[in-house]
Design a protein around this motif. Structure first.
Motif, PDB file in Angstrom:
ATOM      1  N   ALA A 165     -49.681 -11.912 -29.706  1.00 31.27           N
ATOM      2  CA  ALA A 165     -49.504 -12.553 -31.018  1.00 31.27           C
ATOM      3  C   ALA A 165     -49.203 -14.038 -30.867  1.00 31.27           C
ATOM      4  CB  ALA A 165     -48.390 -11.857 -31.788  1.00 31.27           C
ATOM      5  N   LEU A 166     -48.432 -14.375 -29.836  1.00 31.18           N
ATOM      6  CA  LEU A 166     -48.117 -15.796 -29.600  1.00 31.18           C
ATOM      7  C   LEU A 166     -49.365 -16.583 -29.236  1.00 31.18           C
ATOM      8  CD1 LEU A 166     -44.829 -16.516 -27.647  1.00 31.18           C
ATOM      9  CD2 LEU A 166     -45.247 -16.541 -30.098  1.00 31.18           C
ATOM     10  N   GLU A 167     -50.256 -15.948 -28.442  1.00 29.80           N
ATOM     11  CA  GLU A 167     -51.526 -16.603 -28.086  1.00 29.80           C
ATOM     12  C   GLU A 167     -52.270 -17.028 -29.348  1.00 29.80           C
ATOM     13  OE1 GLU A 167     -53.171 -17.154 -25.078  1.00 29.80           O
ATOM     14  OE2 GLU A 167     -51.388 -16.533 -23.937  1.00 29.80           O
ATOM     15  N   GLU A 168     -52.118 -16.249 -30.403  1.00 29.96           N
ATOM     16  CA  GLU A 168     -52.819 -16.473 -31.663  1.00 29.96           C
ATOM     17  C   GLU A 168     -51.972 -17.327 -32.622  1.00 29.96           C
ATOM     18  OE1 GLU A 168     -55.776 -15.887 -31.882  1.00 29.96           O
ATOM     19  OE2 GLU A 168     -56.462 -14.875 -33.686  1.00 29.96           O
ATOM     20  N   ASN A 169     -50.808 -17.817 -32.106  1.00 29.49           N
ATOM     21  CA  ASN A 169     -49.897 -18.630 -32.918  1.00 29.49           C
ATOM     22  C   ASN A 169     -49.382 -17.920 -34.165  1.00 29.49           C
ATOM     23  OD1 ASN A 169     -49.373 -21.038 -31.557  1.00 29.49           O
ATOM     24  ND2 ASN A 169     -51.472 -21.715 -31.974  1.00 29.49           N
ATOM     25  N   LEU A 170     -49.206 -16.612 -34.052  1.00 25.76           N
ATOM     26  CA  LEU A 170     -48.668 -15.856 -35.182  1.00 25.76           C
ATOM     27  C   LEU A 170     -47.144 -15.873 -35.137  1.00 25.76           C
ATOM     28  CD1 LEU A 170     -51.091 -12.805 -35.005  1.00 25.76           C
ATOM     29  CD2 LEU A 170     -51.045 -14.562 -36.790  1.00 25.76           C
ATOM     30  N   GLU A 171     -46.530 -15.635 -36.274  1.00 19.34           N
ATOM     31  CA  GLU A 171     -45.086 -15.452 -36.316  1.00 19.34           C
ATOM     32  C   GLU A 171     -44.771 -14.059 -35.781  1.00 19.34           C
ATOM     33  OE1 GLU A 171     -42.579 -17.580 -37.524  1.00 19.34           O
ATOM     34  OE2 GLU A 171     -44.165 -19.093 -37.507  1.00 19.34           O
ATOM     35  N   LEU A 172     -43.584 -13.913 -35.207  1.00 22.20           N
ATOM     36  CA  LEU A 172     -43.255 -12.656 -34.549  1.00 22.20           C
ATOM     37  C   LEU A 172     -41.756 -12.409 -34.594  1.00 22.20           C
ATOM     38  CD1 LEU A 172     -44.149 -10.573 -32.070  1.00 22.20           C
ATOM     39  CD2 LEU A 172     -43.043 -12.326 -30.734  1.00 22.20           C
ATOM     40  N   LYS A 173     -41.383 -11.170 -34.846  1.00 21.03           N
ATOM     41  CA  LYS A 173     -40.000 -10.748 -34.620  1.00 21.03           C
ATOM     42  C   LYS A 173     -40.032  -9.386 -33.953  1.00 21.03           C
ATOM     43  CE  LYS A 173     -37.023 -13.424 -37.574  1.00 21.03           C
ATOM     44  NZ  LYS A 173     -35.939 -13.438 -38.553  1.00 21.03           N
ATOM     45  N   GLN A 174     -39.179  -9.206 -32.997  1.00 23.25           N
ATOM     46  CA  GLN A 174     -39.196  -7.943 -32.265  1.00 23.25           C
ATOM     47  C   GLN A 174     -37.773  -7.535 -31.911  1.00 23.25           C
ATOM     48  OE1 GLN A 174     -40.491  -8.046 -28.241  1.00 23.25           O
ATOM     49  NE2 GLN A 174     -39.485  -6.068 -28.034  1.00 23.25           N
ATOM     50  N   ALA A 175     -37.287  -6.492 -32.591  1.00 30.96           N
ATOM     51  CA  ALA A 175     -35.925  -6.008 -32.364  1.00 30.96           C
ATOM     52  C   ALA A 175     -35.960  -4.883 -31.340  1.00 30.96           C
ATOM     53  CB  ALA A 175     -35.326  -5.520 -33.677  1.00 30.96           C
ATOM     54  N   GLU A 176     -35.073  -4.950 -30.369  1.00 32.10           N
ATOM     55  CA  GLU A 176     -35.052  -3.969 -29.283  1.00 32.10           C
ATOM     56  C   GLU A 176     -33.717  -3.243 -29.239  1.00 32.10           C
ATOM     57  OE1 GLU A 176     -37.598  -6.966 -26.401  1.00 32.10           O
ATOM     58  OE2 GLU A 176     -35.618  -6.354 -25.732  1.00 32.10           O
ATOM     59  N   VAL A 177     -33.681  -2.178 -28.443  1.00 31.12           N
ATOM     60  CA  VAL A 177     -32.415  -1.488 -28.199  1.00 31.12           C
ATOM     61  C   VAL A 177     -32.017  -1.742 -26.744  1.00 31.12           C
ATOM     62  CG1 VAL A 177     -31.264   0.737 -28.035  1.00 31.12           C
ATOM     63  CG2 VAL A 177     -32.887   0.320 -29.879  1.00 31.12           C
ATOM     64  N   HIS A 178     -30.848  -2.334 -26.564  1.00 33.33           N
ATOM     65  CA  HIS A 178     -30.317  -2.507 -25.209  1.00 33.33           C
ATOM     66  C   HIS A 178     -29.019  -1.713 -25.127  1.00 33.33           C
ATOM     67  CE1 HIS A 178     -32.411  -6.602 -24.256  1.00 33.33           C
ATOM     68  NE2 HIS A 178     -33.180  -5.820 -24.973  1.00 33.33           N
ATOM     69  N   GLY A 179     -28.514  -1.562 -23.934  1.00 36.48           N
ATOM     70  CA  GLY A 179     -27.196  -0.939 -23.797  1.00 36.48           C
ATOM     71  C   GLY A 179     -27.254   0.564 -23.632  1.00 36.48           C
ATOM     72  N   MET A 180     -26.298   1.231 -24.262  1.00 40.18           N
ATOM     73  CA  MET A 180     -26.040   2.627 -23.955  1.00 40.18           C
ATOM     74  C   MET A 180     -27.262   3.539 -24.087  1.00 40.18           C
ATOM     75  SD  MET A 180     -22.856   4.824 -25.316  1.00 40.18           S
ATOM     76  CE  MET A 180     -21.828   5.527 -24.049  1.00 40.18           C
ATOM     77  N   SER A 181     -28.032   3.406 -25.184  1.00 42.84           N
ATOM     78  CA  SER A 181     -29.142   4.327 -25.423  1.00 42.84           C
ATOM     79  C   SER A 181     -30.246   4.221 -24.378  1.00 42.84           C
ATOM     80  CB  SER A 181     -29.748   4.066 -26.793  1.00 42.84           C
ATOM     81  OG  SER A 181     -28.777   4.250 -27.770  1.00 42.84           O
ATOM     82  N   GLN A 182     -30.246   3.106 -23.632  1.00 44.68           N
ATOM     83  CA  GLN A 182     -31.287   2.949 -22.626  1.00 44.68           C
ATOM     84  C   GLN A 182     -31.184   4.010 -21.547  1.00 44.68           C
ATOM     85  OE1 GLN A 182     -30.673  -1.363 -21.894  1.00 44.68           O
ATOM     86  NE2 GLN A 182     -32.886  -1.411 -21.743  1.00 44.68           N
ATOM     87  N   ARG A 183     -30.025   4.667 -21.459  1.00 40.68           N
ATOM     88  CA  ARG A 183     -29.852   5.706 -20.441  1.00 40.68           C
ATOM     89  C   ARG A 183     -30.447   7.022 -20.905  1.00 40.68           C
ATOM     90  NH1 ARG A 183     -29.638   2.371 -17.927  1.00 40.68           N
ATOM     91  NH2 ARG A 183     -28.019   0.905 -17.401  1.00 40.68           N
ATOM     92  N   GLY A 184     -31.773   7.109 -20.964  1.00 44.62           N
ATOM     93  CA  GLY A 184     -32.418   8.385 -21.279  1.00 44.62           C
ATOM     94  C   GLY A 184     -32.315   8.816 -22.724  1.00 44.62           C
ATOM     95  N   GLY A 185     -31.840   7.956 -23.603  1.00 50.48           N
ATOM     96  CA  GLY A 185     -31.743   8.309 -25.009  1.00 50.48           C
ATOM     97  C   GLY A 185     -32.978   7.882 -25.780  1.00 50.48           C
ATOM     98  N   ALA A 186     -33.026   8.264 -27.074  1.00 50.36           N
ATOM     99  CA  ALA A 186     -34.127   7.846 -27.937  1.00 50.36           C
ATOM    100  C   ALA A 186     -34.028   6.343 -28.146  1.00 50.36           C
ATOM    101  CB  ALA A 186     -34.038   8.574 -29.272  1.00 50.36           C
ATOM    102  N   VAL A 187     -35.127   5.631 -27.902  1.00 52.89           N
ATOM    103  CA  VAL A 187     -35.123   4.181 -28.147  1.00 52.89           C
ATOM    104  C   VAL A 187     -36.325   3.794 -29.001  1.00 52.89           C
ATOM    105  CG1 VAL A 187     -33.848   3.462 -26.093  1.00 52.89           C
ATOM    106  CG2 VAL A 187     -36.323   3.740 -25.954  1.00 52.89           C
ATOM    107  N   GLN A 188     -36.138   2.712 -29.737  1.00 51.88           N
ATOM    108  CA  GLN A 188     -37.224   2.241 -30.578  1.00 51.88           C
ATOM    109  C   GLN A 188     -37.216   0.734 -30.614  1.00 51.88           C
ATOM    110  OE1 GLN A 188     -34.917   0.523 -32.749  1.00 51.88           O
ATOM    111  NE2 GLN A 188     -34.179   2.591 -32.964  1.00 51.88           N
ATOM    112  N   SER A 189     -38.351   0.151 -30.932  1.00 56.46           N
ATOM    113  CA  SER A 189     -38.402  -1.294 -31.106  1.00 56.46           C
ATOM    114  C   SER A 189     -39.179  -1.572 -32.387  1.00 56.46           C
ATOM    115  CB  SER A 189     -39.093  -1.924 -29.889  1.00 56.46           C
ATOM    116  OG  SER A 189     -39.338  -3.293 -30.132  1.00 56.46           O
ATOM    117  N   HIS A 190     -38.654  -2.481 -33.188  1.00 60.21           N
ATOM    118  CA  HIS A 190     -39.364  -2.893 -34.404  1.00 60.21           C
ATOM    119  C   HIS A 190     -40.117  -4.174 -34.083  1.00 60.21           C
ATOM    120  CE1 HIS A 190     -36.889  -0.623 -37.633  1.00 60.21           C
ATOM    121  NE2 HIS A 190     -36.679  -0.070 -36.456  1.00 60.21           N
ATOM    122  N   LEU A 191     -41.418  -4.142 -34.218  1.00 62.25           N
ATOM    123  CA  LEU A 191     -42.228  -5.317 -33.896  1.00 62.25           C
ATOM    124  C   LEU A 191     -42.982  -5.749 -35.137  1.00 62.25           C
ATOM    125  CD1 LEU A 191     -43.425  -7.268 -31.813  1.00 62.25           C
ATOM    126  CD2 LEU A 191     -45.041  -5.503 -31.190  1.00 62.25           C
TER     127      LEU A 191
END
Lengths: 533, 205
Positions: free
Chosen positions: B26-52
Motif C-alpha cells: 500500500a505504501l508503494e502506491e502512496n495509500l494511507e494505511l493504519k494497521q493495529a496489531e496484538v503484542h504481548g501476552m496473547s502472542q503466546r499461542g493465543g488468538a491474535v488478530q490485526s486490523h489493516l
C-alpha cells in the motif's frame, strides 16, 4: 520525503531521536516495549552512541533519565502504566526538582488490560505531579508531541509526560519526520540547590511548581494539539481526549460534524476551551480512553452544570477501551454488526510455548506439592503467570512485580508452611531481590523458586539484567550457599528436580531454587542467527 | 479506494508478516494505511488478530468498526469465524484449511467447515498443501496472502515489492521462495473463481 511506516511506539522513539536525545531508559512492559527496541535497532542511535541499555526496573530507569537531564542533555524514559507505580517516587519528586535538559516521560496505558493487571489512567499521575501531559490521537501526533515535548520541558524546566494507550502503541501508520536536532552540550544547572529536595529547598521548589501552573494551563489553551471545532447543532457538544478523537471522526466519513467538538491532547485541562463548549451547548459527551478523568471533574460534586454524558451515566461502559462502535452508540448513530460468532468458536487463551522450561518446572512443582492442600504458591508477572491456567493450575497469586517473594514471607509469618514463591529471573532482579533480603534478615521459612529462562520473555525476549549471576546475587544477599540449588527443568531430569524441590521445601529457612534453562524462543532465535552467519 | 481487512490466526503463525506485506504494498502506491496489531501476552499461542486499513483518503480509527470489514483473511479455520461480526454483508472470508490445535476443546473440523460455508463469499484454501507442493512448507502464510490478494485491490507487482522488502535481509533465495508462494496462492484462487464462477460455496481444498 517518503513517510516512515511506524508503530505509535516507534513514532515516539523516532521523535526522540530527531529531537536530539542523548539517552533513553526503560524496563520492558507491554505496550511500551517497542520504543526502546526501536532505538536499540536504529543505526543512527548506534552511530551517535546514545545510551539505550535496558534498566533493572522503571525506578532506576526514571532516576537515570533524571540524572541525564540534570546535565542539560535531553533524556527519555519509557514504561507501561503499572511501571509508573514502581517509578512513582522519583516521578513525583522530579516535578519538584525540575530538569535542566528536556525530559519526556512516556507512559503507555493498557485500557481493557490486554496484557496487564489493571487499567489505571496515568493522566491522574500527571495532575498529581502538576506537570504537563501530552496525549496523542494518532501516530503522527505521537511523533510531533515527542518532538515538541522536549521544547516544552526545557521552556519550563520540568518533566513532560507523554501518555499513550495500547491501541496507538501497537498500530502502524505513515509518519512525516522533522528536521533532526543536534544533541545538547553538557551544562550543569545554574542553581546548585535545584536538585536538593531538603525540606527548606523543597518548599521553595514546590511554590515554584505551583506558580508555574497558570503558564502550563495557558500552554494548553494555546496548544496546536487542543482544537475547538464549532458546529451548528448546539444541543450537544463533544469533548474527545487523545485517541477518542479518531473514533469520533470515524463516525463521520465526510468529516463534517454537526456538533461543536473539542479535541484535547494537552493537559493541564484547557479550562477556557472546556468552558466555551459547556457554555455553548446544552449537554456534553465526554470521550476518554481510560478513566472518566475529565468527566468526573466536569460534573463536580455540586452537579450544577449541564448534563454530562460519558462513562459515569452509562452512555459508555465504565471499563475497557473505547472503539468506533461504542462511540457510534454514544453519538446516537448506531451501526450494523456482521454475523454473530458461531457457538462452536471456543476461546483460545495464551499458553506456554511447546518445550518451555516453565512448563517442566510446574510439572515438577505440582508433583512435589501433591501431598499438600493447594493455595501456597505465590507467583509473579511474566510468562510463568500462565501457570495459573490449566493444565498446570500451579500458582495462586499474581499481583505486582516482586510480590511473590514478599507475599510468601507474609504467609509464612502467618504459619502457612511451606510457603513458596515462583518468580522469573528478570522479575527477580526488577523487584524480587529486596524481598529476598527481608526473608534472609528474619530467616523466613520460604522457598523462592527463580524460574530462570535468562530473558524477559513475555515482552518478547529482551535482555535480563543478571543472566548468569543469580546464584552469586542470592548468596551475596545472604542465603546459605547450601540452600541455593540449581536445577535443569527438563522432562528427563524430572525425578532429580522433584527431589531437590522437596528437600528445599522441607528446609525451615530461606532457600532459593534456580530452575535454569534458556527460553525456547530466544534459544531458537539465537540458533537461527548463528546459522545465517 | 478503501479496504478494511481483518487478519486472523494464532500467535506465532505469521499474520504480522502478511500485514507488513500488504502494508508495504500500500505504501508503494502512496495509500494511507493504519494497521493495529496484538503484542504481548496473547502472542503466546493465543488468538491474535490485526486490523489493516488502506485507503486513498485519510483514515481515522485504528480499529475497523463492526460490520465494515471487506475481508477476513485467516491462516487458521477456527480463527476465521471469530471475527464474523466485523465482516460486511458482501465481504469475503478467506481461510487456510489446516487447523492449529492447541486447546483441548477444539471443535470438529467438519462443523467448522459447515459454519464457514454459511458465509456467502468464502474460500477455504489448503495453503499447507500448496506450500508443500512448491517445496516451501514455511510459506503457507504467504500462500494465503496470495490467495486473498485479488480481493484487496492492489496490483500483484506491489505485493511482490512488499514481499521483497520484508524478506530481503534473509537472502535472495528466501525472497524468491516467498514470491513463488504468493503467486501459487493467487493462481489457485484465480483458477477456482474462473472455473466455478457461480459456486464459490464449493470449498476449495
Amino acid at each position: 520525503m517518503k513517510k516512515l511506516l511506524l508503530l505509535g511506539d516507534e513514532a515516539i522513539a523516532q521523535g526522540g531521536l530527531d529531537a536530539g536525545i542523548s539517552g533513553i531508559y526503560a524496563y520492558p512492559g507491554t505496550p511500551s516495549t517497542e520504543i526502546m527496541e526501536y532505538v536499540q535497532g536504529s543505526s543512527e542511535a548506534a552511530e551517535r552512541n546514545i545510551q539505550r541499555e535496558w534498566s533493572a526496573n522503571e525506578k532506576t530507569a526514571l532516576e537515570a533519565s533524571l540524572g541525564l537531564a540534570y546535565t542539560g542533555k535531553r533524556a527519555m524514559v519509557c514504561m507501561k502504566h503499572v511501571g509508573l507505580n514502581v517509578a512513582a517516587d522519583p516521578f513525583m519528586n522530579s516535578a519538584l526538582t525540575g530538569v535542566n535538559g528536556g525530559l519526556v516521560i512516556v507512559v503507555a496505558d493498557d485500557p481493557s488490560m490486554h496484557s496487564s493487571q489493571n487499567e489505571q489512567d496515568s493522566r491522574y499521575y500527571g495532575k498529581f505531579a502538576l506537570i504537563p501531559v501530552l496525549e496523542p490521537s494518532n501516530q503522527q501526533e505521537a511523533y510531533d508531541m515527542t518532538y515538541a515535548g522536549f521544547d516544552l520541558s526545557e521552556k519550563y524546566k520540568i518533566p513532560v509526560m507523554l501518555r499513550i494507550t495500547t491501541r496507538l502503541s501497537h498500530s502502524r501508520a505513515g509518519i512525516k519526520t522533522k528536521e533532526k536536532k543536534r544533541e545538547k552540550k553538557l551544562v550543569l544547572p545554574e542553581d546548585p540547590g535545584q536538585f536538593i529536595l531538603l525540606p527548606t529547598f523543597a518548599r521553595i521548589r514546590y511554590k515554584g511548581l505551583l506558580a508555574l501552573q497558570p503558564n502550563l494551563r495557558k500552554e494548553a489553551e494555546e496548544s496546536p494539539f487542543n482544537v475547538y471545532f464549532d458546529g451548528k447543532d448546539r444541543s450537544f457538544g463533544i469533548i474527545a481526549c487523545g485517541i477518542a478523537y479518531n473514533y469520533v471522526m470515524e463516525n463521520y466519513p465526510d468529516r463534517i460534524i454537526p456538533y461543536p467538538l473539542l479535541k484535547i491532547s494537552q493537559y493541564p485541562f484547557p479550562v477556557e476551551m472546556i468552558r466555551k463548549i459547556t457554555e455553548t451547548c446544552t449537554a456534553v459527551l465526554v470521550l476518554e480512553d481510560g478513566y472518566p478523568f475529565l468527566e468526573e471533574m466536569l460534573i463536580g460534586l455540586q452537579k450544577k452544570g449541564i448534563p454530562v454524558k460519558g462513562r459515569l451515566d452509562g452512555t459508555i461502559p465504565r471499563d475497557g477501551e473505547l472503539n468506533p462502535n461504542i462511540v457510534s452508540d454514544a453519538l446516537g448513530i448506531g451501526y450494523e454488526k456482521g454475523k454473530p460468532v458461531p457457538g462452536l468458536v471456543t476461546n483460545r487463551p495464551p499458553a506456554l510455548c511447546k518445550g518451555c522450561s516453565h512448563a517442566d518446572l510446574f510439572t515438577a512443582l505440582n508433583e512435589t506439592l501433591r501431598k499438600y492442600k493447594p493455595g501456597r504458591v505465590f507467583s509473579d508477572i511474566g510468562c510463568y503467570t500462565l501457570g495459573a491456567l490449566p493444565p498446570f493450575n500451579s500458582i495462586n497469586t499474581c499481583v505486582d512485580m516482586g510480590a511473590s517473594v514478599t507475599m510468601a514471607i507474609g504467609a509464612a509469618d502467618a504459619g502457612l508452611i511451606p510457603s513458596i514463591a515462583v518468580i522469573g529471573d528478570s522479575t527477580f532482579t526488577h523487584s524480587g531481590m529486596t524481598g529476598l533480603l527481608d526473608a534472609v534478615n528474619k530467616n523466613s521459612p520460604v522457598t523462592i523458586i527463580i524460574s530462570d529462562n535468562s530473558t524477559t520473555g513475555m515482552t518478547g525476549g529482551q535482555k535480563s539484567s543478571a543472566t548468569g549471576r543469580l546464584e552469586s546475587i542470592c548468596t551475596g544477599i545472604g542465603v546459605n550457599p547450601a540452600h541455593v540449588r540449581v536445577l535443569n527443568p527438563l522432562r528427563k531430569e524430572h525425578e532429580t528436580n522433584v527431589a531437590i524441590i522437596k528437600e528445599e521445601i522441607e528446609y525451615r529457612g530461606v532457600s532459593v531454587v534456580i530452575a535454569q534453562r534458556e527460553c525456547i524462543q530466544t534459544a531458537a532465535r539465537r540458533k537461527r542467527k548463528a546459522k545465517q552467519k | 479506494m478503501k479496504k478494511d481487512i481483518i487478519l486472523a490466526g494464532v500467535g506465532g503463525q505469521g499474520i504480522l508478516t502478511i500485514a507488513a506485506s500488504i502494508g508495504l504494498a500500500a505504501l508503494e502506491e502512496n495509500l494511507e494505511l493504519k494497521q493495529a496489531e496484538v503484542h504481548g501476552m496473547s502472542q503466546r499461542g493465543g488468538a491474535v488478530q490485526s486490523h489493516l486499513r488502506i485507503s486513498d483518503k485519510d483514515i481515522a480509527s485504528d480499529l475497523i468498526p463492526l460490520g465494515k470489514a471487506d475481508l477476513v483473511l485467516s491462516v487458521e479455520p477456527l480463527e476465521s469465524l471469530r471475527y464474523l461480526p466485523y465482516l460486511c454483508p458482501d465481504g469475503w472470508l478467506v481461510t487456510n484449511s489446516t487447523p492449529f490445535v492447541n486447546i483441548p476443546d477444539y471443535p470438529e473440523m467438519e462443523d467448522i467447515r459447515r459454519e464457514i460455508q454459511k458465509i456467502q463469499h468464502h474460500l477455504i484454501v489448503d495453503a499447507d498443501r500448496i506450500s508443500k507442493d512448491i517445496g516451501s512448507t514455511r510459506s503457507s502464510n504467504i500462500v494465503m496472502l496470495g490467495a486473498a490478494s485479488s480481493f484487496i485491490g492492489l496490483e500483484t507487482s506491489l505485493f511482490e515489492a512488499g514481499i521483497d522488502r520484508i524478506f530481503r535481509g534473509k537472502g535472495e533465495a528466501v525472497v524468491r521462495m516467498n514470491i513463488r508462494a504468493f503467486q501459487a496462492g493467487r493462481e489457485y484462487v484465480e483458477m477456482k473463481l474462473s472455473g466455478k464462477s457461480k459456486s464459490y460455496n464449493n470449498s476449495a481444498g
